[in-house]
Design an enzyme around this catalytic site. Structure first.
Site, PDB file in Angstrom:
ATOM      1  CB  SER A 287      34.875  27.602  37.471  1.00  0.00           C
ATOM      2  OG  SER A 287      34.433  27.522  38.808  1.00  0.00           O
ATOM      3  CE  LYS A 293      36.588  32.454  36.073  1.00  0.00           C
ATOM      4  NZ  LYS A 293      37.179  32.558  37.385  1.00  0.00           N
ATOM      5  CD  GLU A 300      45.244  30.903  34.981  1.00  0.00           C
ATOM      6  OE1 GLU A 300      45.014  31.548  36.012  1.00  0.00           O
ATOM      7  OE2 GLU A 300      44.461  30.049  34.535  1.00  0.00           O
TER       8      GLU A 300
END
Ligand code: ARG
Length: 470
Positions: A287, A293, A300
């Site tokens: 991130s 993260k 996804e």
């Protein structure tokens, strides 16, 4: 003696004889498809080669003209391969870009190539050749994913995890059993593609514009040249048919759905909440604001790309609905959705194979997750059935036992024999073997069940099947 008929200024197009005005620039821009159908050039040229050979064999062109055409096509193919060919939007599509360039390169012989052929049957040929090749490529890509799945299934054979229904823990299963479920899904995908190939692999050339031709062509010869086992039967159906493309797109949609379902599980499993798997760092992204993260972007994105693949299928289906026979320009709209599906699904398969090859299961977490949640309740019911208690009654007994456990904050294996016997006198101390996770898993020896003996057999059979193909 050469005849020169030029009574009015024409549009400069290959089809421009009857036109008095130049095509409007806006129309050229609107009708051009070269920016996407240029990807069909190899198939277009292969088709032209076979067609020209047939024309020469039938005496429709001379052998000298044939040689010139073949040499010219080769030159063009090389130029396109090397990125030196200049595609001209004013020439609309791939067919006319190649044909016009051929005429410019070799002169009069080039003008004979389109004898007994229409772009209507030509485009069908190009798409069929392309899909035939893509079918073979997709089979290899599917094998790649299956290969990664089998390697994982072999590595983790014997390790357990919770099996879910309604995303609620249901019964313990082997990790390998779960993985082999996906193996089966991709196996069906391969079968579907192979079946669709039967209908793709039919020669359309020779249907001409829509009604066939009066010239003495030999379609069977062209079919043989291009490796088609069959020749289309009805010229009108041939130029208007895109069923094969819809079927291919539908088969790809199912592949994408399988990838997407697997992606969904990977996203869940990689979460802190599940912590079932560890995705390799090289297959995750971070991130820009949250330093801690590690995001599962690949699954996804695969999941997200399902939208366009499903949309492409809908676009194709809608395109065909309500089209009168035979060829209509609407059909030019078949290519972009089809190409996008091929690109999207092809990329998804390739990256999923890699991602799986770098996946690690947290076996201890998974095993811990199988303990608790009364996941061996069905085993207790089956145990009672073996003691001759009707299943419905056994179900009720176990239901009461679970309620007792919930009330006393216990798991089924924590209960003493005396406690268990409060619910059924048929229960003996052999019950504890079925209440353990491994007892539960290994009791499921029905064909296709999760017992290690069955999974080991299924895995070996799959490895053997796939081994033959690698
Ligand atoms: N570019 C056209 C297509 O993709 C090729 C066929 C055009 N035929 C025609 N008569 N305009 O459908």
């Amino acid at each position: 003696m050469t005849e020169k008929v030029q009574t009015k200024p024409n549009s400069g197009k290959m089809w421009g004889g009857r036109f008095a005005e130049k095509t409007a620039a806006s129309v050229e821009a609107f009708t051009a498809s070269i920016h996407y159908d240029c990807r069909l050039y190899r198939y277009d040229i292969a088709g032209s080669r076979a067609h020209a050979r047939m024309l020469a064999r039938q005496g429709l062109i001379s052998s000298v003209e044939l040689d010139e055409i073949i040499a010219g096509l080769e030159l063009i193919e090389k130029e396109i391969d090397q990125g030196e060919f200049v595609f001209r939007p004013e020439l609309e599509d791939i067919h006319m870009n190649i044909e016009k360039t051929l005429m410019e390169k070799i002169g009069p012989a080039g003008a004979k190539l389109h004898t007994a052929r229409s772009r209507n049957d030509q485009i069908c040929l190009d798409i069929r050749l392309y899909l035939r090749e893509t079918t073979a490529e997709f089979d290899q890509l599917l094998i790649g994913v299956q290969h990664s799945l089998l390697k994982l299934a072999r590595t983790y054979l014997g390790s357990v995890m919770p099996g879910y229904t309604h995303l609620q823990r249901a019964q313990p299963v082997l990790i390998s059993h779960h993985l082999l479920a996906y193996y089966e899904m991709f196996k069906r995908d391969r079968q579907r593609l192979a079946d669709g190939l039967k209908r793709i692999n039919v020669l359309p050339l020779g249907a001409a514009a829509l009604a066939g031709t009066g010239l003495p062509i030999d379609r069977k010869f062209v079919a043989e040249e291009l490796g088609f086992p069959a020749v289309s039967a009805n010229s009108m159906d041939t130029v208007g048919d895109r069923d094969f493309a819809i079927e291919f797109s539908a088969a790809c949609t199912l592949i994408q759905l399988h990838l997407s379902r697997m992606s969904e599980e990977l996203v869940l499993w990689a979460s802190e909440e599940f912590s079932f798997v560890e995705l390799a760092d090289s297959f995750c992204t971070g991130s820009s604001i949250m330093p801690q993260k590690k995001n599962p972007d690949i699954p996804e994105l695969i999941r997200g790309k399902s939208g366009r693949v499903v949309g492409n299928l809908m676009a194709l289906i809608t395109l065909l609905k309500g089209l009168p026979l035979t060829y209509n320009r609407d059909l030019q709209e078949d290519k972009e959705p089809l190409f996008d599906t091929i690109d999207t699904v092809g990329q998804g398969l390739a990256i999923m194979a890699e991602l799986l090859a770098n996946l690690k299961f947290n076996t201890e977490t998974l095993e811990r997750a199988t303990v608790g949640g009364y996941m061996t309740a069905t085993d207790l019911a089956d145990y009672l059935v073996k003691k001759n208690i009707p299943f419905r009654q056994a179900h009720a007994i176990v239901g009461q036992t679970v309620a007792f456990c919930i009330e006393h904050d216990k798991e089924l294996p924590d209960l003493s024999l005396a406690e268990l016997r409060r619910f059924s006198a048929e229960i003996d101390d052999d019950v504890f073997a079925v209440l353990t996770v491994s007892g539960s898993v290994n009791s499921r020896t029905s064909l296709g069940g999760t017992a290690e003996s069955m999974v080991a057999e299924a895995l070996a059979a799959a490895e053997n099947d796939l081994g033959k193909l690698l």
